[in-house]
Design a protein around this motif. Structure first.
Motif, PDB file in Angstrom:
ATOM      1  N   LEU A 229       0.827  -1.206   0.000  1.00 49.03           N
ATOM      2  CA  LEU A 229       0.000   0.000   0.000  1.00 49.03           C
ATOM      3  C   LEU A 229       0.860   1.254   0.000  1.00 49.03           C
ATOM      4  N   LEU A 230       1.967   1.238   0.738  1.00 44.50           N
ATOM      5  CA  LEU A 230       2.875   2.384   0.711  1.00 44.50           C
ATOM      6  C   LEU A 230       3.315   2.692  -0.721  1.00 44.50           C
ATOM      7  N   VAL A 231       3.718   1.662  -1.447  1.00 40.16           N
ATOM      8  CA  VAL A 231       4.239   1.856  -2.797  1.00 40.16           C
ATOM      9  C   VAL A 231       3.172   2.380  -3.743  1.00 40.16           C
ATOM     10  N   THR A 232       1.993   1.759  -3.747  1.00 41.44           N
ATOM     11  CA  THR A 232       0.963   2.196  -4.695  1.00 41.44           C
ATOM     12  C   THR A 232       0.435   3.576  -4.360  1.00 41.44           C
ATOM     13  N   GLU A 233       0.325   3.885  -3.067  1.00 40.41           N
ATOM     14  CA  GLU A 233      -0.149   5.218  -2.690  1.00 40.41           C
ATOM     15  C   GLU A 233       0.903   6.295  -2.950  1.00 40.41           C
ATOM     16  N   ALA A 234       2.160   5.892  -3.094  1.00 37.92           N
ATOM     17  CA  ALA A 234       3.230   6.833  -3.436  1.00 37.92           C
ATOM     18  C   ALA A 234       3.412   6.956  -4.945  1.00 37.92           C
ATOM     19  N   GLY A 235       2.525   6.326  -5.708  1.00 42.14           N
ATOM     20  CA  GLY A 235       2.569   6.454  -7.156  1.00 42.14           C
ATOM     21  C   GLY A 235       3.329   5.366  -7.868  1.00 42.14           C
ATOM     22  N   GLY A 236       3.738   4.329  -7.148  1.00 42.24           N
ATOM     23  CA  GLY A 236       4.481   3.240  -7.750  1.00 42.24           C
ATOM     24  C   GLY A 236       3.612   2.051  -8.097  1.00 42.24           C
ATOM     25  N   ALA A 237       4.263   0.981  -8.515  1.00 44.00           N
ATOM     26  CA  ALA A 237       3.586  -0.250  -8.894  1.00 44.00           C
ATOM     27  C   ALA A 237       4.017  -1.376  -7.974  1.00 44.00           C
ATOM     28  N   PHE A 238       3.071  -2.216  -7.617  1.00 43.26           N
ATOM     29  CA  PHE A 238       3.353  -3.416  -6.838  1.00 43.26           C
ATOM     30  C   PHE A 238       2.695  -4.590  -7.559  1.00 43.26           C
ATOM     31  N   THR A 239       3.471  -5.626  -7.860  1.00 40.76           N
ATOM     32  CA  THR A 239       2.948  -6.746  -8.609  1.00 40.76           C
ATOM     33  C   THR A 239       3.531  -8.052  -8.114  1.00 40.76           C
ATOM     34  N   MET A 240       2.835  -9.128  -8.414  1.00 40.67           N
ATOM     35  CA  MET A 240       3.312 -10.493  -8.204  1.00 40.67           C
ATOM     36  C   MET A 240       3.494 -11.083  -9.592  1.00 40.67           C
ATOM     37  N   PRO A 241       4.683 -10.971 -10.160  1.00 37.65           N
ATOM     38  CA  PRO A 241       4.873 -11.203 -11.593  1.00 37.65           C
ATOM     39  C   PRO A 241       4.617 -12.637 -12.055  1.00 37.65           C
ATOM     40  N   LEU A 242       4.655 -13.600 -11.144  1.00 38.67           N
ATOM     41  CA  LEU A 242       4.438 -14.989 -11.525  1.00 38.67           C
ATOM     42  C   LEU A 242       3.001 -15.439 -11.284  1.00 38.67           C
TER      43      LEU A 242
END
Length: 278
Positions: A229-242
């Motif tokens: 949540l920190l990352v996405t709310e800071a404008g970044g992307a968070f993913t589980m690539p597999l």
């Protein structure tokens, strides 16, 4: 970029500083001081090589569960140091009492309390707190992320100049070769690498721009729920690539990144680690 997730509004949390977030921040700060003032630690080893737990992990988890239960009496808990049920749609606290236990054992002051509140299986509030530096990272779904009350945002550095964080655990030996192959490639394609021993703080550092991206090939929900949540709310992307989508019931590979590094880092992880981290 958008398919990997960005912040969006939640009507349950209208402005920064709502009572629940303020109360959560206060709880995490107060209990975090217990870690700083600890004297001797009692250390035991869990399943797997160099997989440690201390009496402080257990104590902090108990204190967090007690105080968070007072905030939301009907909420469930998923915590590192207990047996857990599957994640449901209801309100759930996901707690890592001390992320970076090995750092704590060695008096290497880079450990954090990590707490997220999930609703409908998605984080809506988050705190990651390093009591040794007194840095409290917090986020509110749809309304932003902060470091000690100051708004934070991810960087805009390209991959060839980026500082990339990564993690690997000695008790996941089967993932070490793929992890190091990715790291080796990044030594030549990125700016530099860091391995800190705390995924929660690595994600927080991506959120505030100290690092430009982060990857690890297997992390648990308590390692990542708050940091995501920190990352996405800071404008970044968070993913589980597999995996097909982000699911906080999984133990799997994760990537957190600014927009500029995301595609290249995802490509490397998919090329080197597909089939090895599930």
């Amino acid at each position: 970029y958008e398919k990997f997730g960005t912040a969006y509004k939640n009507p349950a949390y209208i402005v920064r500083g709502n009572d629940m977030l303020e109360q959560l921040e206060a709880v995490v700060r107060r209990i975090g001081q217990t870690v700083v003032t600890a004297a001797e630690l009692s250390v035991t080893e869990k399943e797997g090589h160099a997989n440690f737990v201390t009496d402080m992990d257990v104590r902090v988890q108990r204190m967090l569960m007690e105080e968070l239960s007072a905030l939301l009496p009907d909420a469930a808990f998923i915590c590192e140091e207990k047996e857990n049920e599957k994640l449901s749609e209801g309100e759930t606290w996901i707690v890592d009492p001390i992320d970076g236990t090995t750092n704590l054992i060695h008096h290497y002051h880079h450990s954090a309390l990590s707490v997220a509140l999930l609703r409908n299986r998605e984080p809506v509030l988050a705190c990651v707190y390093n009591p040794f530096t007194e840095e409290l990272f917090s986020a509110e779904k749809g309304h932003g992320a902060w470091l000690n009350g100051k708004r934070i945002a991810v960087s805009h550095r390209p991959l060839d100049n980026a500082l990339i964080g990564f993690g690997t655990a000695p008790y996941y030996e089967e993932l070490s070769r793929a992890t190091m192959k990715i790291a080796y490639r990044l030594l030549h394609e990125a700016g530099d690498l860091r391995r800190s021993g705390s995924a929660a703080l690595d994600l927080a550092y991506v959120a505030c721009g100290r690092m430009d991206a982060f990857f690890e090939l297997r992390l648990k929900p308590w390692d990542i729920a708050a940091g995501a949540l920190l990352v996405t709310e800071a404008g970044g992307a968070f993913t589980m690539p597999l995996n097909e989508k982000v699911d906080f019931d999984l133990s799997t590979a994760v990537i957190a990144s600014n927009a500029e590094c995301l595609e290249g880092l995802c490509r490397m992880v998919l090329e080197e680690a597909a089939g090895e981290s599930a």
